[in-house]
Design an enzyme around this catalytic site. Sequence first.
Site: not given
Length: 227
Positions: A87-89, A105, A113, A171, A197, A214
């Site tokens: 999900q990380n960019v 994501h 564009c 997540t 966590l 982690a």
Amino acid sequence: MKIFVLTGAGISAESGISTFRDAGGLWEGHAIEEVATPEGFEANPGLVYQFYNLRRDQLFEVEPNAAHRALVELEKREGVELTLVTQNVDDLHERAGNREVIHMHGELRQAKCLVCGKSYRWSADLGAGDRCENCGGRMRPDIVWFGEMPYEMDLIESRLGEADLFIAVGTSGQVYPAAGYADMARRRGIPTIEFNLEPTDQSGRFSESICGKAGDTLPEWVREFEG
Ligand code: BV8
Ligand code: ZN
């Protein structure tokens, strides 16, 4: 053994990239859902360009951590076919060395564009003056905002349908459709393990919750993993 791994902001936390929850879901006083939406971009493109420019700049200052490296080790294990969906960019999974990273994501290092949709590798700041080489259209971050269709959903769901094991790392399981993948795996009757966590489990979606950072728990689990 086919292993499906879904990662979220928590796997990059120990690299120094703040998670969405840590930021209290806010950025510069704006709700993430307000900034990370097509409406937010139309209403205030400068704010949204800046939101992503600052996060793209941060990529030059951070490194993959032990949790990213553990997933590279897992991918190399004899008999393991790993599907890594993030999900990380950020680009930390690629920089750690995973061969295939599915960014559902989008990615900070891509821009697309607004007119023809063509996507380009983009590492510099992005602004209203930037234009598509293909058609001259204005550019936006190639990020999936709230209300937009995530990428590679068909591929993701077909890999999920074949998996023998589902693992979620870092997540909070609050954003859909990603959060529903653990439920789909559970319904298939395969083991579902979360590394976080604290347990995020609301609906018995995980057969096991391994609590801790982690960067500590995932390398240890991979070392003991016997396939
Ligand atoms: C969709 C890119 C339709 C942006 C992101 C009303 C209107 C419109 C849509 C909706 C709506 N209501 C609900 C929706 C659906 C919406 C949604 O789920 N909203 C939520 C808020 C309820 N989803 C969407 O809009 C999605 N699209 O629905 O389109 C559709 C769907 C299907 C088919 C057809 C059409 C699009 C969602 C994508 C949005 N874009 N990212 C950007 O990054 O700027 S989501 C963004 O937030 C992140 O990418 C990430 O996915 C999410 C944050 O989640 P996490 O990664 O889990 O991060 P978080 O901070 O929450 O949690 C971190 C966890 O790590 C914590 O649990 C913490 O304990 C743990 N942790 C911390 N440190 C560590 C750790 N664990 C281990 N070790 C550590 N050291
Ligand atoms: Zn174009």
